[in-house]
Write an enzyme that holds these catalytic residues in place. Sequence first.
Site: not given
Ligand code: AHR
Length: 514
Positions: A239-240, A314-315, A431, A478, A483, A503
Amino acid sequence: MALFGRPRPAVLALTAAAALVASLLTGGGTSQAATTGPCDIYASGGTPCVAAHSTTRALYGAYNGSLYQVRRSSDNATLNIGLLSAGGYVNSAPQDSFCAGTYCVISVIYDQSGRGNHLTQAPPGGFSGPAAGGYDNLAPATMAPIMVGGHKAYGVFVSPGTGYRNNATNGIAKGDQPEGMYAIFDGTHYNAGCCFDYGNAETNSRDNGNGTMEAIYFGNIKAWGYGTGNGPWIMADLENGLFSGVNAGYNANDPSISHRFLTAIVKGEPNHWSIRGGNAQSGSLSTFYNGVRPNVAGYNPMKKEGAIILGIGGDNSVSAAGTFYEGVMTSGYPSDATENSVQANITAAGYATAARVGPANGSVVSLRATTACCTTRYISHSGATTLTSVVTSSSSATDKANATWIVRAGLANSACVSFESRNTSGSYLRHQNYQLYLHANDGSLLFANDATFCPTTGVNGQGISLQSYNFSNRDLRHYNNSLYIASYGGSNTFDATALWGDDSSWVVTSPWTP
Ligand code: AHR
């Protein structure tokens, strides 16, 4: 005890694993049931699995339940996909029948541990996904075909926007409790978006601060940690921060690693954690970090929350790409010896690539529509514009050449394809804002991704369908003779469900301009 067999006779001597398993592998042709899976080995080592996910095989010798569930678009019916035998390999044939003529997604990845830690469509959190209600997309069921032990199987193909989660788990480590995890990924499918993760995360899908998650990360983002070379790297998402070692940024012992089938390991206990990895097809594990928690505030002690994520941060950051085949989480910090035995089990399972559907690389083809209205129409271009055009033997040489394509190895991934114009060398179908164009290859990663399509059996049973590599819930379709990459039942007019299967299915014909 027998381990998973390979398609060829072999005798496997497990050295460090000797106390846990000694195996004799026998048999020609396809492999049969096994009596020992990775989770039996973890249990023998005193660190039992508390979550076990796989779309390819049983992870316990005695497991005989479902591996995953698919849902088809034609009637929203679901089907559980199980095993050929207890402790054995996936039985994917029912999926092929159930999904024939329609589009299927993987809707549930079941937990084999008995704790009910199943993975389902990830809900919105700090970030929203692209599906209804801010949920993430579900993976197309057929986009990552492989062989395992001589049997056809499908992995979980994550393109940006795809994600699975369980925020109400049972038995997963919390706080600073010890845990281990491994996963098998496709080491050639990754990106620099945040964050292709498998492991422990926040139970509210939000960034709750340093140390509130502990997951395996795989990819080449350099926003946080990184190792040698240009990546991809196995790192720990705490995390972070993605950590490649004790430092917040560069750590010299974490190598770029890209085995087609990659074993990736992260484990953590109070003020101690490790990164390990190896080739899931052969050989042993290497240790890329083994030491104290990062020298950054907030990661000692850890504050793990015990949710499980796959393919996202995680977020609920949803910018990552990757492919998952199997993975587990344990209670307790597994020993290296236990993991070495698990690696022996993995390499014995016989992961291998599958033959690709569709025309061979280098072939020259035309692609004919299959919808009743339009069976004389072919994928064509007129300058940069793409369309379906009626082409006949009396069409002009230009019209014929405009409807002819050279099949190239996918610019972003050679397991898929790109289509180079027959008469505009160096220009490819790509695309942009969900519409198809013929553009010159500018060499960028974005262009490569936009110009790569993964062929599957045609959604309506005819020819092939072409799934976008970087928007994998979208197929080349299509609509009013134009397309697009379309998602079944999505919000654009060209996402209409009516005729979607027809399609988005294309018959590969001999080229109008050989
Ligand atoms: O730690 C990296 C990322 O940071 C995590 O996966 C996320 O929750 C946050 O943006």
